[in-house]
Design a protein around this motif. Structure first.
Motif, PDB file in Angstrom:
ATOM      1  N   GLY A 182      -7.694   0.700   4.034  1.00 20.39           N
ATOM      2  CA  GLY A 182      -8.046   1.071   2.670  1.00 20.39           C
ATOM      3  C   GLY A 182      -9.157   2.069   2.512  1.00 20.39           C
ATOM      4  O   GLY A 182      -9.655   2.264   1.394  1.00 20.39           O
TER       5      GLY A 182
ATOM      6  N   SER B 260       0.827  -1.209   0.000  1.00 18.66           N
ATOM      7  CA  SER B 260       0.000   0.000   0.000  1.00 18.66           C
ATOM      8  C   SER B 260       0.862   1.260   0.000  1.00 18.66           C
ATOM      9  O   SER B 260       1.869   1.337   0.696  1.00 18.66           O
ATOM     10  N   GLY B 261       0.422   2.220  -0.805  1.00 21.29           N
ATOM     11  CA  GLY B 261       1.136   3.482  -0.894  1.00 21.29           C
ATOM     12  C   GLY B 261       2.060   3.574  -2.090  1.00 21.29           C
ATOM     13  O   GLY B 261       2.572   4.661  -2.400  1.00 21.29           O
TER      14      GLY B 261
ATOM     15  N   ALA C  70      -8.463   4.537  -0.235  1.00 22.52           N
ATOM     16  CA  ALA C  70      -8.063   4.022  -1.554  1.00 22.52           C
ATOM     17  C   ALA C  70      -8.944   4.605  -2.652  1.00 22.52           C
ATOM     18  O   ALA C  70     -10.145   4.811  -2.462  1.00 22.52           O
TER      19      ALA C  70
ATOM     20  N   GLU D 262      -3.616   0.632  -2.935  1.00 22.56           N
ATOM     21  CA  GLU D 262      -3.964   0.528  -1.513  1.00 22.56           C
ATOM     22  C   GLU D 262      -4.754  -0.758  -1.310  1.00 22.56           C
ATOM     23  O   GLU D 262      -5.644  -1.081  -2.114  1.00 22.56           O
TER      24      GLU D 262
END
Length: 401
Positions: free
Chosen positions: A257, A66-67, A260, A167
């Motif tokens: 999330g 994620s990211g 996201a 994400e």
């Protein structure tokens, strides 16, 4: 007023039909909420893993990625990990190559959504974002958008970053999908149709309307007490079911999330800067508002028809019709009907249909998407049906002995 509302609520809750329906539908909601962690995966009769294990592994891998921007670097890592895996043979799940590649499964799924299973292995960064732009151009053509509508979406597209940021958001993806808020709303509509029709019918069927309607508060005040009682019950049931379902999915997939981008959960590019968490909040509001509207319509129809079964049949029929019948995308009057049809609860809650419909409503030159105008339409429908019901109930003439 409080005493009347209390007794109207008690009349509904004490009915055997209400109790049976509530128990059955609550059981269904609980099973749906935990469906993502129930069961096991087998390949040719050989046990691979439980769904609970799958979710735990996917969550760990997804959070770790994620990211990160979905750019050439990340795409190459995914492709290098998956290049030696033959996904046409289900036994690839047991290979060492898949164990190493699995940490990229979340990004791989996003690539497959837009490029297809085969193309995801060979696609470049430039090709991926070209596909997204082509999806948008095709959407303009499919929905037969006007120049002003296209200009609106071009401006919205400019607000989005050049590259998607991955994400992990499996919980939110499952809640806003067709197996989430969509199914909750459908079950609630059926429950409302079963339970709310009798709220106005009891006095007529038992002939107690001869006593009730001739009393001081037996018309307008009683009407609003009944509407308030039905609305309170609908709101409590809707909120309860949403809490059960959302908590079940968060237990299954995790809470990560919320921020996201919605584009990670779409099969076609939607050029609006909104997160999956914001879409969830919107869907919760629409489900609540649509259930209140359905409850009021059911009560008013039962009073108009003096038949709770007829009211239930209409609600159930409209629920199925909204998904089975499709109104073609056209301009003019038919185009307006088509847009309004996609504002129906089950259509707007279907993320690939009503929610992602690129057509716009224009009010005094201001453009609104379908999901922005839908709550306003529901509130108007609630007010109209309340007024129709009041006029009908207050002018009811007692008949029979």
């Amino acid at each position: 007023m409080g005493i009347i509302i209390k007794y109207e609520i008690a009349k509904v809750l004490k009915k055997k039909m209400t109790i049976i329906a509530f128990v059955i539908f609550t059981g269904l909601i609980i099973m749906m909420s935990l469906a993502g962690m129930m069961g096991r995966t087998y390949v040719d009769g050989k046990f691979f893993e439980s769904h609970m294990q799958r979710n735990k592994i996917n969550r760990k891998n997804g959070v770790a990625l994620s990211g990160r921007k979905i750019d050439s670097s990340l795409i190459k890592e995914v492709q290098d990990a998956y290049k030696d895996i033959d996904m046409t043979d289900r036994n690839y799940l047991f290979t060492e190559a898949y164990k190493n590649a699995r940490k990229y499964s979340g990004v791989h799924d996003v690539l497959m959504k837009y490029a297809g299973s085969g193309a995801a292995i060979d696609i470049t960064e430039e090709e991926l974002y070209k596909i997204l732009k082509n999806d948008l151009t095709k959407g303009y053509e499919d929905y037969e958008l006007s120049e002003k509508e296209i200009a609106y979406w071009e401006e919205k597209d400019k607000e989005l970053p050049d590259k998607l940021t991955y994400e992990y958001c499996d919980a939110y993806d499952s809640i806003i999908s067709m197996q989430g808020c969509y199914m909750i709303a459908m079950l609630l509509f059926f429950l409302i149709a079963i339970c709310m029709g009798n709220l106005f019918m009891d006095e007529h069927t038992r002939k107690t309307d001869q006593i009730v309607l001739c009393t001081k508060n037996g018309r307008a005040k009683l009407y609003f007490a009944k509407v308030a009682a039905g609305t309170i019950l609908v709101m409590i049931c809707t909120v309860l079911y949403l809490i059960i379902f959302i908590m079940g999915r968060i237990i299954s997939y995790g809470y990560e999330g919320f921020n996201a981008a919605i584009q990670l959960c779409m099969f076609k590019y939607y050029p609006y800067k909104i997160s999956v968490g914001q879409v969830l909040m919107l869907f919760i509001f629409i489900v609540l508002l649509s259930c209140i509207m359905t409850g009021i319509i059911t009560m008013v129809l039962s009073e108009l028809m003096h038949n709770s079964i007829g009211a239930m049949a209409i609600i159930v029929g409209l629920t199925f019709a909204s998904r089975l019948i499709s109104v073609p995308f056209k301009t003019g009057f038919l185009g307006m009907i088509s847009k309004l049809w996609n504002c129906m609860p089950l259509n707007i809650l279907y993320i690939y249909n009503g929610f992602s419909d690129l057509r716009l409503f224009s009010i005094f030159g201001i453009k609104f998407t379908l999901w922005q105008i839908t709550p306003v339409l529901y509130i108007l429908a609630i007010i109209i049906f309340i007024l129709i019901g009041k006029r009908t109930f207050c002018k009811t003439q007692i008949s029979g002995q």
